[in-house]
Design an enzyme around this catalytic site. Structure first.
Site, mmCIF file in Angstrom:
data_model
loop_
_atom_site.group_PDB
_atom_site.id
_atom_site.type_symbol
_atom_site.label_atom_id
_atom_site.label_comp_id
_atom_site.label_asym_id
_atom_site.label_seq_id
_atom_site.Cartn_x
_atom_site.Cartn_y
_atom_site.Cartn_z
ATOM 1 C CG ASP A 1 7.291 -1.820 13.991
ATOM 2 O OD1 ASP A 1 7.520 -0.948 13.122
ATOM 3 O OD2 ASP A 1 6.401 -1.709 14.855
ATOM 4 C CE LYS B 1 -3.810 2.157 2.576
ATOM 5 N NZ LYS B 1 -4.690 2.035 3.774
ATOM 6 C CD GLU B 2 4.172 1.771 4.466
ATOM 7 O OE1 GLU B 2 3.929 2.090 5.647
ATOM 8 O OE2 GLU B 2 5.133 1.038 4.145
#
Length: 487
Positions: free
Chosen positions: A274, A206-207
């Site tokens: 992360d 998506k990014e």
């Protein structure tokens, strides 16, 4: 491949990594929803528990520490109770607070997630996305300059909370370049030119789409997006994480590797990024190849998404995930050991399959049944009737082979990961102990009539029926033997 990665992880030299970015406190409020408010058409969450954990750059640091690395964290917190929680959590993970910059003009970023039935129902954010002042930015840069000495590399964890302005990022990259340190970036936003100078960027699908304006729907559009990211960000490598589709690694010279997803069950994707960047950095900065490091990061992510909230994957969990479960030694086990084995597999996000039978005079039908059963999960545990159990079920002349022989013969099959004897007429008690994800039965049974079905389905598992192979049975073998060799 998993054995090679296992060897890499087990012999890894722990690196020292500087993590710079947005520090977040994650709160999770967990409960049940069984009613609607009489005041408005809103669900009512009956709270059962509440927990806090490090998020953002703090989560990345915790993941580095959990994997055996040494993490140094630089970022901004407010002058509030949430900052105190952050410092307590960092201490728990062995991460010092000397890199924290306190800014009393803004709150510590807090994300509060409300969950029921392992599903996120609502998220409430308390934060400021305003760019930090020049004075605070100077303090951040000073911390970076001080702590970068002796580090093996740098992670930039950008959550778009105003800490990493383009101007500050440019200065940070300059410091890293002068110190000879590679930088791996978890990016945010649409302008990736701000990450020019990074070794690797790790956007999710998506990014990546938002950054280059390309919808990723197939291999061609994926490649187009990667090329656009190279042109904009001027980085050496791009790793695009694609959820259920795995992750794709691209090199500036045209190299590309696709790594399939490994997760079987996904409960919560928060924190997965992360885990990916921390795992990738730990192994890249310890001297591993980028491709091997990406594959290890993929395995780490498969563990993380099986937990609620951001979860720091430990080196021990990663080793267990990469260790082949079909090694021949120790396959014959007690019911108690089988239960522990099954529990361990589930914590590694591996599906446990169970089937049972007498397996008296092993034949091709048995072998095909077990091979098919294994395809329903990662590990197959087989329950075998004891000699006494078989005599009660089939008469005094059976079994032909004793329980010890039958156990070791079944354990020798590659498709089998565990063998357990049970003395009852049915395997119900054993199923209750092992708690498999998939219960397999061979024959013409209706799923509703399979012993243990309710136990498995109650936990969200399922029953699979495998048709028997025509002409293959133990009684048939015995008849052939008697026909040919009987007096």
């Amino acid at each position: 491949m998993s054995s090679e990665l296992y060897s890499i992880v087990s012999s890894m030299r722990p690196p020292k990594i500087l993590v710079v970015g947005d520090i977040i406190l994650d709160r999770h409020v967990i409960g049940n929803i069984e009613r609607v408010s009489p005041e408005s058409p809103a669900q009512v969450l009956d709270m059962e528990s509440e927990a806090v954990s490090p998020g953002g750059a703090a989560s990345v640091s915790a993941n580095v520490s959990a994997l055996g690395g040494k993490a140094l964290l630089v970022g901004v917190v407010g002058k509030d109770d949430s900052a105190v929680h952050i410092k307590t959590l960092l201490k728990k993970w062995g991460i010092g607070a000397e890199g924290l910059v306190t800014d009393s003009s803004r709150p510590t970023t807090v994300k509060t997630r409300f969950l029921a039935m392992r599903q996120q129902m609502l998220r409430v954010d308390r934060e400021s996305r305003e760019e930090v002042s020049g004075k605070v930015a100077d303090s951040i840069l000073s911390k970076v300059e001080k702590l970068i000495k002796g580090c093996d590399g740098v992670i930039v964890s950008d959550y778009g909370k105003g800490v990493l302005s383009p101007k500050l990022l440019k200065k940070i990259f300059s410091v890293c370049r002068k110190a000879g340190k590679k930088v791996i970036v978890d990016p945010k936003g649409r302008d990736y030119s701000r990450y020019s100078g990074a070794e690797i960027i790790t956007p999710n699908k998506k990014e990546a789409e938002a950054a280059v304006g390309v919808e990723i729907t197939n291999e061609a559009s994926l490649l187009e997006a990667a090329e656009s990211l190279f042109n904009v960000a001027k980085v050496k490598n791009v790793l695009i994480t694609r959820g259920a589709e795995g992750m794709s690694l691209f090199g500036r010279k045209g190299e590309r590797v696709h790594i399939p997803a490994e997760a079987l069950e996904v409960f919560d994707v928060s924190g997965a990024g992360d885990t990916v960047i921390a795992s990738l950095a730990v192994f890249v900065f310890s001297g591993c190849s980028l491709e091997d490091s990406a594959r290890i990061a993929n395995a780490s992510a498969s563990i993380e998404v099986a937990h609620v909230g951001a979860y720091a994957v430990t080196r021990e969990e990663l080793l267990a995930r990469l260790r082949p479960v079909s090694a021949s030694e120790g396959k014959v086990m007690s019911a108690g050991k089988a239960a522990l084995f099954s529990k361990k597999l589930r914590t590694q996000n591996r599906k446990v399959v169970f089937t049972n039978g007498c397996f008296d005079l092993l034949h091709a039908g048995h072998v095909k049944l077990l091979q098919k059963a294994k395809t329903f999960g990662h590990a197959l545990i087989v329950g075998i009737n004891t000699d006494n159990s078989i005599r009660r079920l089939k008469g005094a002349k059976r079994p032909v082979l004793g329980e010890e022989d039958r156990s070791h013969i079944i354990a020798a099959l590659d498709s089998v990961d565990g063998v357990v004897l049970f003395d009852e007429d049915t395997p119900l008690k054993l199923i209750e102990k092992i708690r498999p994800d998939v219960l397999v039965k061979g024959g013409d049974y209706a799923p509703a009539s399979v012993v243990g079905r309710d136990v498995v389905e109650k936990r969200g598992g399922r029953v699979e029926i495998i048709p028997l192979v025509n002409g293959k049975s133990t009684s048939g073998l015995i008849e052939k033997i008697l026909e040919k060799y009987g007096d």
